[in-house]
Design an enzyme around this catalytic site. Sequence first.
Site, PDB file in Angstrom:
ATOM      1  CE  LYS A   1     103.640  30.240 -73.658  1.00 18.50           C
ATOM      2  NZ  LYS A   1     105.211  30.119 -72.999  1.00 18.50           N
TER       3      LYS A   1
ATOM      4  CG  PHE B   1     108.174  31.536 -69.218  1.00 18.63           C
ATOM      5  CD1 PHE B   1     107.903  29.864 -69.743  1.00 18.63           C
ATOM      6  CD2 PHE B   1     108.199  31.840 -67.818  1.00 18.63           C
ATOM      7  CE1 PHE B   1     107.843  28.998 -68.843  1.00 18.63           C
ATOM      8  CE2 PHE B   1     107.968  30.743 -66.747  1.00 18.63           C
ATOM      9  CZ  PHE B   1     107.749  29.433 -67.242  1.00 18.63           C
ATOM     10  CB  VAL B   2     102.729  34.121 -68.977  1.00 17.62           C
ATOM     11  CG1 VAL B   2     102.812  35.369 -70.254  1.00 17.62           C
ATOM     12  CG2 VAL B   2     102.271  32.904 -69.271  1.00 17.62           C
TER      13      VAL B   2
ATOM     14  CG  ASP C   1     104.340  25.819 -74.300  1.00 20.40           C
ATOM     15  OD1 ASP C   1     104.482  26.756 -74.993  1.00 20.40           O
ATOM     16  OD2 ASP C   1     105.491  25.610 -73.597  1.00 20.40           O
TER      17      ASP C   1
ATOM     18  CG  ASP D   1      98.818  25.869 -66.148  1.00 25.04           C
ATOM     19  OD1 ASP D   1      98.803  25.036 -67.256  1.00 25.04           O
ATOM     20  OD2 ASP D   1      99.763  26.203 -65.528  1.00 25.04           O
TER      21      ASP D   1
ATOM     22  NE  ARG E   1     102.928  26.719 -58.503  1.00 22.16           N
ATOM     23  CZ  ARG E   1     102.984  26.001 -59.480  1.00 22.16           C
ATOM     24  NH1 ARG E   1     102.097  26.098 -60.505  1.00 22.16           N
ATOM     25  NH2 ARG E   1     103.936  24.911 -59.866  1.00 22.16           N
TER      26      ARG E   1
HETATM   27  P1  IMP Z   1     103.110  21.697 -72.799  1.00 21.10           P
HETATM   28  O1  IMP Z   1     103.308  20.089 -72.433  1.00 21.10           O
HETATM   29  O2  IMP Z   1     104.383  22.108 -73.603  1.00 21.10           O
HETATM   30  O3  IMP Z   1     101.979  22.084 -73.513  1.00 21.10           O
HETATM   31  O4  IMP Z   1     103.218  22.657 -71.452  1.00 21.10           O
HETATM   32  C1  IMP Z   1     102.228  22.609 -70.446  1.00 21.10           C
HETATM   33  C2  IMP Z   1     102.906  23.007 -69.251  1.00 21.10           C
HETATM   34  O5  IMP Z   1     104.026  23.648 -69.120  1.00 21.10           O
HETATM   35  C3  IMP Z   1     101.768  23.762 -68.349  1.00 21.10           C
HETATM   36  O6  IMP Z   1     100.856  22.946 -67.545  1.00 21.10           O
HETATM   37  C4  IMP Z   1     102.592  24.765 -67.692  1.00 21.10           C
HETATM   38  O7  IMP Z   1     102.848  24.125 -66.530  1.00 21.10           O
HETATM   39  C5  IMP Z   1     104.090  24.648 -68.430  1.00 21.10           C
HETATM   40  N1  IMP Z   1     104.066  25.988 -69.201  1.00 21.10           N
HETATM   41  C6  IMP Z   1     104.419  26.143 -70.380  1.00 21.10           C
HETATM   42  N2  IMP Z   1     104.234  27.520 -70.911  1.00 21.10           N
HETATM   43  C7  IMP Z   1     104.441  28.187 -69.594  1.00 21.10           C
HETATM   44  C8  IMP Z   1     104.679  29.669 -69.414  1.00 21.10           C
HETATM   45  O8  IMP Z   1     104.645  30.492 -70.385  1.00 21.10           O
HETATM   46  N3  IMP Z   1     104.639  29.735 -67.973  1.00 21.10           N
HETATM   47  C9  IMP Z   1     104.516  29.131 -66.971  1.00 21.10           C
HETATM   48  N4  IMP Z   1     104.316  27.792 -67.259  1.00 21.10           N
HETATM   49  C10 IMP Z   1     104.344  27.161 -68.463  1.00 21.10           C
HETATM   50 MG    MG Z   2     104.264  25.014 -64.340  1.00 20.93          MG
END
Ligand code: IMP
Ligand code: MG
Length: 212
Positions: free
Chosen positions: A148, A169-170, A120, A117, A182
């Site tokens: 992001k 945060f979305v 981040d 999705d 969701r």
């Molecule tokens: P990462 O490991 O930090 O890249 O985060 C990835 C996971 O964190 C995604 O698959 C999302 O489930 C969750 N995530 C990161 N940012 C957001 C946000 O703004 N809204 C909702 N879920 C997020």
């Molecule tokens: Mg999540």
Amino acid sequence: MSKAVPSLSLRASGRVPKYWGKELRAVLISPDRLRRRVRELSRQVERDYAGREMTVVSLLTGTVMFLADLIRHLSLPLRLDFMGVSSYRQGTESRELVFTKELRLDVRGRDVLLVDDILDTGRTMRQVLAKLRKLKPRRIRICVLLDKPARRVEKVRADYVGFTIPDLFVVGYGLDFAERYRNLPFVGVLYPHIYQGETQPQEPKSAAHADP
Ligand code: IMP
Ligand code: MG
């Protein structure tokens, strides 16, 4: 590959439907915009994978709506499987990823499209990639609805990106906060008071991210 990825800002956001008005401060991406952009991504994927059978590996649970819309427009032979990942906060920074569902399909020698999705910090993607690579696929391409880049910690980039978004945060269109929101047909921005004083909304103290 993704070219001309739309870059969104809060200024260009739309009005929140009345029902969600107390929790969301803005609609960042409307249902119509999502539909049009996801169609474009499908077309790009279709072009790049023409003549080959692909294996789509989608990360649970945030990809539900994006995945359904993406693959319904792919006129290609494909196989679909899911990987379950949960991240648990450990101390202040490092987070350990736990795999809650393993792949069922064999991806050895296959062309994999890995779908998530949102990209981040990139920690989830880095660990998922490491695990997938051990299964010896022919190639792995990454497709995410949202990127992001301001929060990136790991050096990971996606081959297909729906939208580049600011550090907000979305929720919605599959994305959650504490397993809620969701089902929204759009991508919205939560009011900070919903995080209850969290300074790092992406890493709430609760198990809000228990299911990326
Ligand atoms: P990462 O490991 O930090 O890249 O985060 C990835 C996971 O964190 C995604 O698959 C999302 O489930 C969750 N995530 C990161 N940012 C957001 C946000 O703004 N809204 C909702 N879920 C997020
Ligand atoms: Mg999540």
